[in-house]
Structure formats: structure tokens, C-alpha cells
Design a protein around this motif. Structure first.
Motif, PDB file in Angstrom:
ATOM      1  N   VAL A 145       6.157  78.948  19.242  1.00  0.00           N
ATOM      2  CA  VAL A 145       7.183  79.974  18.841  1.00  0.00           C
ATOM      3  C   VAL A 145       6.770  79.745  17.003  1.00  0.00           C
ATOM      4  O   VAL A 145       7.015  78.770  16.871  1.00  0.00           O
ATOM      5  CB  VAL A 145       8.724  79.439  19.012  1.00  0.00           C
ATOM      6  N   THR A 146       7.050  80.839  16.634  1.00  0.00           N
ATOM      7  CA  THR A 146       7.011  81.043  14.693  1.00  0.00           C
ATOM      8  C   THR A 146       7.828  81.544  14.785  1.00  0.00           C
ATOM      9  O   THR A 146       8.926  82.560  15.578  1.00  0.00           O
ATOM     10  CB  THR A 146       5.420  82.114  15.051  1.00  0.00           C
ATOM     11  N   LEU A 147       8.806  81.316  13.740  1.00  0.00           N
ATOM     12  CA  LEU A 147      10.110  82.029  13.401  1.00  0.00           C
ATOM     13  C   LEU A 147       8.943  82.532  11.675  1.00  0.00           C
ATOM     14  O   LEU A 147       8.617  82.065  10.909  1.00  0.00           O
ATOM     15  CB  LEU A 147      10.737  80.834  12.409  1.00  0.00           C
ATOM     16  N   ALA A 171      10.249  69.313  14.340  1.00  0.00           N
ATOM     17  CA  ALA A 171      10.715  69.509  15.835  1.00  0.00           C
ATOM     18  C   ALA A 171       9.769  70.592  16.174  1.00  0.00           C
ATOM     19  O   ALA A 171       9.875  70.518  17.518  1.00  0.00           O
ATOM     20  CB  ALA A 171      11.632  70.594  15.574  1.00  0.00           C
ATOM     21  N   GLY A 172       8.680  71.378  15.773  1.00  0.00           N
ATOM     22  CA  GLY A 172       7.027  71.732  16.340  1.00  0.00           C
ATOM     23  C   GLY A 172       7.219  73.068  16.141  1.00  0.00           C
ATOM     24  O   GLY A 172       6.501  74.234  16.821  1.00  0.00           O
ATOM     25  N   PHE A 173       8.076  73.595  15.441  1.00  0.00           N
ATOM     26  CA  PHE A 173       7.701  75.358  15.226  1.00  0.00           C
ATOM     27  C   PHE A 173       6.682  75.950  14.269  1.00  0.00           C
ATOM     28  O   PHE A 173       6.686  74.379  13.036  1.00  0.00           O
ATOM     29  CB  PHE A 173       9.403  75.840  14.984  1.00  0.00           C
ATOM     30  N   ARG A 174       6.098  76.883  14.118  1.00  0.00           N
ATOM     31  CA  ARG A 174       5.180  77.373  13.619  1.00  0.00           C
ATOM     32  C   ARG A 174       5.858  77.936  12.597  1.00  0.00           C
ATOM     33  O   ARG A 174       7.393  79.033  12.472  1.00  0.00           O
ATOM     34  CB  ARG A 174       5.100  78.053  13.743  1.00  0.00           C
ATOM     35  N   LEU A 193       6.906  74.392   0.118  1.00  0.00           N
ATOM     36  CA  LEU A 193       7.689  74.832   1.027  1.00  0.00           C
ATOM     37  C   LEU A 193       6.505  74.612   2.864  1.00  0.00           C
ATOM     38  O   LEU A 193       5.255  74.693   2.628  1.00  0.00           O
ATOM     39  CB  LEU A 193       7.409  76.292   1.333  1.00  0.00           C
ATOM     40  N   PRO A 194       7.279  74.471   3.912  1.00  0.00           N
ATOM     41  CA  PRO A 194       6.769  73.789   4.815  1.00  0.00           C
ATOM     42  C   PRO A 194       6.094  74.428   5.741  1.00  0.00           C
ATOM     43  O   PRO A 194       6.393  74.816   6.971  1.00  0.00           O
ATOM     44  CB  PRO A 194       7.621  72.761   5.545  1.00  0.00           C
ATOM     45  N   VAL A 195       5.582  75.242   5.465  1.00  0.00           N
ATOM     46  CA  VAL A 195       5.066  77.327   6.568  1.00  0.00           C
ATOM     47  C   VAL A 195       3.146  76.706   6.558  1.00  0.00           C
ATOM     48  O   VAL A 195       2.524  75.850   6.367  1.00  0.00           O
ATOM     49  CB  VAL A 195       4.878  77.984   5.268  1.00  0.00           C
ATOM     50  N   ASP A 196       3.167  77.985   7.669  1.00  0.00           N
ATOM     51  CA  ASP A 196       1.753  77.053   8.521  1.00  0.00           C
ATOM     52  C   ASP A 196       1.424  79.269   7.721  1.00  0.00           C
ATOM     53  O   ASP A 196      -0.069  78.911   8.297  1.00  0.00           O
ATOM     54  CB  ASP A 196       2.083  77.163   9.336  1.00  0.00           C
ATOM     55  N   LEU A 228      -4.648  77.069  -0.018  1.00  0.00           N
ATOM     56  CA  LEU A 228      -3.042  75.921   0.546  1.00  0.00           C
ATOM     57  C   LEU A 228      -3.371  75.319   2.148  1.00  0.00           C
ATOM     58  O   LEU A 228      -2.228  75.019   2.483  1.00  0.00           O
ATOM     59  CB  LEU A 228      -2.111  76.634   0.249  1.00  0.00           C
ATOM     60  N   GLY A 229      -4.003  75.874   2.508  1.00  0.00           N
ATOM     61  CA  GLY A 229      -3.716  75.643   4.309  1.00  0.00           C
ATOM     62  C   GLY A 229      -3.292  76.345   5.127  1.00  0.00           C
ATOM     63  O   GLY A 229      -2.844  76.079   6.312  1.00  0.00           O
TER      64      GLY A 229
END
Ligand code: C2E
Ligand code: CA
Ligand code: CA
Ligand code: CA
Length: 277
Positions: A145-147, A171-174, A193-196, A228-229
């Protein structure tokens, strides 16, 4: 003489728009309670360019009202946000999407799914708990799940959003930043920001082959994202020329009409089977 008349016409237009909004909110409330098919989901595939594989889909909600016919999410999602109905709408979307994902999992089709959420959703105190509850019920894995949350929503609610996103990521979400480039985030903010994933807004992609300016913006955004990875996704890819450019720019994934339009779960299953062959 003309002015009051124009004013009245304007007023009438305003009243009509107001009444339509009121009416739509009531109908949407009803559609959510009844859950009788007026609201449904479509899924649009994303292509992972490096692996040449469809690995994810984005869930996009649709609404066909008995009286008003098709209503665009660009109209009713903002209405749901203004009226507070968005919490219920998102809950419905999450539940329906996870149910579908569980079916796909069971049939051996392992896809990730992106769900669009608003700042109101992620800042709602029960959001994480209800998401985790739905995951347990469905047996879907977190990593599936990606939000997606828009850059604008993030910037308007910075402090709280950072806190909530951190919890969601833990919690493990992208997490994906949607509509990237039309907001006003600075580099330093983005870093916090904690983003992927960065999803470049389609306004930069639609005319990519024709616009040198868009090419410059997009290639530097991809570079920045990578530094930024982050994974970088382009939406609104409508042509093979656009796809080729994005591939050359080392964009990670693409989504758009060139690949496929949003489709029902059933159609996507068939489309996927023929695409994978
Ligand atoms: P978005 O999240 O930016 O979604 C991308 C939009 O671009 C979708 O419009 C999609 O159908 C469209 N699109 C995809 N590929 C192409 C292409 O190649 N060319 C062009 N011109 N358009 C393309 P859609 O489905 O009408 O949704 C509009 C917006 O409504 C979404 O923008 C999103 O902000 C919102 N939305 C849709 N579904 C949901 C949902 O379940 N929850 C929430 N909160 N918002 C949603
Ligand atoms: Ca989106
Ligand atoms: Ca978008
Ligand atoms: Ca959008």
C-alpha cells in the motif's frame, strides 16, 4: 440599467452552484451509506521502467449518480473535503481497494496499490488504526500500500502531516508526494518529509516532447528526487515520445493513457494477463 441585471444573473449562477454543491453532498452521503454501486473504483497501472513490469496500480474513485450522471472526482472530492465527508469516502475507498487486492493476491496476481488520501484523512486520529484494522481483515501486506498525498496538502499542514506521515511510514506504508511541482515546497522541506516517492504532476508531462522547458524541469526533478533517495514517477504519459524521454531521463515509473486508462478491476485483470504475455 444593465448592472443590476448582470448582478442578478450572477447571483442566480451563484445560487445554482451553491444548490448543486448542497445536493451533491447529500447524494454522496447517500451513496456512501447505500454502497449500491453508484460509487466504484477504477485502477490505472504503473510501469516500472527498470524492470519493464507492471508492479502497481493507482485506485481512482468514480461516481455515477442516478440523476446527475457521471460526476468527476475533481468536483466531488473537494466537496467531500469541505463537508467533512472525506473521512467516510476514504474509509470506503480503503476498504474496497483492500478487498480487491486480497482477491488479486488470492489469484496469484501480486500488485501494489496507491490510494489517494487528503491531509484531513491522515490527520484524523483514527486513520492509522482503521487502516491497520482493514489490512488485518484483508490480509494485504503493508508494503503493498502506497498513500498518495498532494504536495499542496502536505505544505498546508506541515507540522501535523510530518508527524502523521512518520507514524504511517513506521507502520510500513509507502508514502508518495502527488502533484509534485505545482505546490511550493523547497528542497529543505522535502528533505524533512518521510516520503518514498515523488509523483511529478501531469502538467509537466503532457507536453513533454514539445516543451524544452518541461524537459528541463522534469529532468532536474528526477535528478533531485534521486539525490534525495526517492523513486520518481511521471503521471500523464500519453505518447511513446514522452515515454522514451522519461526513460532516457531515468524516471523510475510511468503512468498514463499511453500505457492504459483507469479501468474496472475486472478489465484490469484481463488487461494485465494480455500485457504480461
Ligand atoms: P490524481 O491523484 O493526480 O490522479 C491522476 C488523474 O490523472 C486521474 O484523474 C487520472 O485518471 C488522470 N490521468 C491518468 N493518466 C492520464 C493521462 O495520460 N492524461 C491525462 N490527461 N490524465 C491522466 P481522475 O481519475 O479524474 O482523478 C482526478 C483527481 O481526483 C485525482 O488526481 C485525485 O486528486 C482525486 N481522486 C481520484 N480518486 C480519488 C480517491 O479515491 N480519493 C481521493 N481523496 N481523491 C481521489
Ligand atoms: Ca494520485
Ligand atoms: Ca497526481
Ligand atoms: Ca491531481
Amino acid at each position: 440599467r444593465n448592472r443590476p441585471q448582470r448582478l442578478r444573473a450572477y447571483q442566480r449562477g451563484e445560487d445554482e452552484a451553491y444548490l448543486r454543491r448542497l445536493f451533491l453532498v447529500e447524494r454522496l452521503k447517500r451513496a456512501l451509506v447505500r454502497d449500491d454501486g453508484a460509487l466504484f473504483l477504477t485502477y490505472q497501472p504503473k510501469l516500472d521502467l527498470a524492470r519493464g513490469r507492471i508492479d502497481r496500480v493507482e485506485a481512482l474513485v468514480r461516481w455515477v449518480d442516478d440523476e446527475h450522471g457521471f460526476i468527476s472526482p475533481d468536483e466531488f472530492v473537494p466537496l467531500a473535503e469541505q463537508s467533512g465527508l472525506i473521512i467516510k469516502l476514504t474509509r470506503w475507498v480503503v476498504r474496497s481497494v483492500l478487498r480487491q487486492l486480497a482477491l488479486w493476491n488470492a489469484s496469484g496476481l501480486h500488485l501494489g496499490v496507491a490510494i489517494n488520501v487528503s491531509a484531513q484523512d491522515i490527520c484524523h486520529e483514527q486513520f492509522i488504526d482503521s487502516l491497520l484494522h482493514e489490512l488485518r481483515e484483508s490480509g494485504v501486506r503493508h508494503e503493498q500500500v502506497t498513500l498518495e498525498i498532494t504536495e499542496r496538502d502536505l505544505m498546508d499542514n506541515e507540522a501535523l502531516a510530518v508527524e502523521q506521515l512518520t507514524a504511517l511510514k513506521a507502520a510500513g506504508f509507502r508514502i508518495a508526494v502527488d502533484d509534485y511541482g505545482v505546490g511550493y515546497s523547497s528542497l529543505s522541506k522535502l528533505k524533512q518529509l518521510p516520503v518514498d516517492e515523488l509523483k511529478i504532476d501531469k502538467s509537466f508531462i503532457l507536453q513533454l516532447p514539445e516543451s524544452e522547458q518541461d524537459q528541463n524541469i522534469v529532468s532536474s526533478t528526477i535528478e533531485l528526487g534521486h539525490k534525495l533517495g526517492l523513486k520518481v514517477v511521471a503521471e500523464g504519459v500519453e505518447t511513446s515520445a514522452g515515454l522514451d524521454l522519461l526513460r532516457a531521463m531515468r524516471c523510475d515509473s510511468v503512468q498514463g493513457y499511453h500505457l492504459a486508462r483507469p479501468m474496472s478491476a475486472e478489465d484490469l485483470t484481463q488487461w494485465y494477463a494480455s500485457y504480461a504475455q
